[in-house]
Design an enzyme around this catalytic site. Sequence first.
Site, PDB file in Angstrom:
ATOM      1  N   LYS A  62       4.683   1.942  -3.835  1.00 48.58           N
ATOM      2  CA  LYS A  62       6.048   2.220  -3.856  1.00 48.58           C
ATOM      3  C   LYS A  62       6.904   2.177  -5.525  1.00 48.58           C
ATOM      4  CE  LYS A  62       7.768   1.631   0.833  1.00 48.58           C
ATOM      5  NZ  LYS A  62       8.371   0.793   1.725  1.00 48.58           N
ATOM      6  N   SER A  85      15.277  -2.242   2.720  1.00 48.06           N
ATOM      7  CA  SER A  85      15.146  -3.111   1.451  1.00 48.06           C
ATOM      8  C   SER A  85      15.376  -2.204   0.341  1.00 48.06           C
ATOM      9  CB  SER A  85      13.555  -3.317   1.241  1.00 48.06           C
ATOM     10  OG  SER A  85      13.084  -4.417   2.179  1.00 48.06           O
ATOM     11  N   HIS A 125      14.255  -7.481   9.380  1.00 46.78           N
ATOM     12  CA  HIS A 125      12.881  -7.710   9.435  1.00 46.78           C
ATOM     13  C   HIS A 125      13.102  -9.222  10.221  1.00 46.78           C
ATOM     14  CE1 HIS A 125      12.232  -5.461   5.178  1.00 46.78           C
ATOM     15  NE2 HIS A 125      11.450  -4.847   5.936  1.00 46.78           N
ATOM     16  N   ARG A 136      13.632   1.871  13.689  1.00 46.32           N
ATOM     17  CA  ARG A 136      15.190   1.839  13.659  1.00 46.32           C
ATOM     18  C   ARG A 136      15.730   3.231  13.974  1.00 46.32           C
ATOM     19  NH1 ARG A 136      14.531   0.451   7.337  1.00 46.32           N
ATOM     20  NH2 ARG A 136      13.432   2.223   7.659  1.00 46.32           N
TER      21      ARG A 136
HETATM   22  O1  PNS Z   1       7.225  -1.946   4.812  1.00 43.77           O
HETATM   23  P1  PNS Z   1       6.482  -0.711   4.408  1.00 43.77           P
HETATM   24  O2  PNS Z   1       6.459  -0.548   2.926  1.00 43.77           O
HETATM   25  O3  PNS Z   1       7.165   0.494   5.158  1.00 43.77           O
HETATM   26  O4  PNS Z   1       4.924  -0.896   4.872  1.00 43.77           O
HETATM   27  C1  PNS Z   1       3.930  -0.072   4.680  1.00 43.77           C
HETATM   28  C2  PNS Z   1       2.779  -0.720   5.021  1.00 43.77           C
HETATM   29  C3  PNS Z   1       2.430  -2.142   4.378  1.00 43.77           C
HETATM   30  C4  PNS Z   1       2.499  -1.102   6.522  1.00 43.77           C
HETATM   31  C5  PNS Z   1       1.543   0.429   4.962  1.00 43.77           C
HETATM   32  O5  PNS Z   1       1.735   0.973   3.682  1.00 43.77           O
HETATM   33  C6  PNS Z   1       0.134  -0.064   4.917  1.00 43.77           C
HETATM   34  O6  PNS Z   1      -0.412  -0.616   5.950  1.00 43.77           O
HETATM   35  N1  PNS Z   1      -0.375  -0.202   3.748  1.00 43.77           N
HETATM   36  C7  PNS Z   1      -2.049  -0.670   3.831  1.00 43.77           C
HETATM   37  C8  PNS Z   1      -3.003   0.478   3.313  1.00 43.77           C
HETATM   38  C9  PNS Z   1      -3.136   1.194   4.734  1.00 43.77           C
HETATM   39  O7  PNS Z   1      -3.944   0.507   5.617  1.00 43.77           O
HETATM   40  N2  PNS Z   1      -3.391   2.509   4.668  1.00 43.77           N
HETATM   41  C10 PNS Z   1      -3.885   3.328   5.949  1.00 43.77           C
HETATM   42  C11 PNS Z   1      -2.871   3.159   7.100  1.00 43.77           C
HETATM   43  S1  PNS Z   1      -1.839   4.451   6.482  1.00 43.77           S
END
Ligand code: PNS
Length: 180
Positions: free
Chosen positions: A48, A136, A24, A98
């Site tokens: 999650k 993570s 990150h 990645r």
């Molecule tokens: O680190 P992560 O868990 O892969 O991040 C995921 C994240 C936070 C980027 C994603 O879950 C997110 O944007 N959540 C907010 C909800 C949202 O906007 N959903 C619609 C787009 S798919």
Amino acid sequence: MLYAVMDTVRAIYPGTFDPPTNGHLDLVSRGAKIFDHLVVAVLRNSSKGAPLFTTAERVEMLHESTRQFGNVSVETFDGLLVDFARKQGARAVLRGIRAISDYEYEFQMAMMNRKLDSALETVFMMPAEKYTYVSSRLIKGVYQLNGDVSELVPPNVLQRLQDKRTARLTTMGGEVPGEV
Ligand code: PNS
């Protein structure tokens, strides 16, 4: 020729960051070089499941490990990312890829975000090769089994992981192998 920069680009780097990893931070440092301002945005209520670290702890860890960047801030958000990005005045979302295995999930998210807000661009960057396998989820798994993750997370995160383990052992009143 002198190019006058009239516009600044603010980007959001969203994630769960439970916990932040060196991968990150590698991405933060790359993003900080190309965007005028980068907002690291911690999702408050992730689907999650129960996080290891509270939102406040994740924000603190990110603050500690990004303070060397003059153009990086840390925020939290809930709900749609596009709504948060709009409130922040951000024009881009930064995400890391990645490996090919990340691609499908990231592609779907980027397309959905574009559908929701066509003005918001998703920019993908690749972390350094040495972090391409770091996540993570793996860090938590390895650490819970007493594995060495010291080269994969920043020192402050390693300390927090150790503190979690110590606190848990104290609560349990003794040694619990394989538990944080
Ligand atoms: O680190 P992560 O868990 O892969 O991040 C995921 C994240 C936070 C980027 C994603 O879950 C997110 O944007 N959540 C907010 C909800 C949202 O906007 N959903 C619609 C787009 S798919």
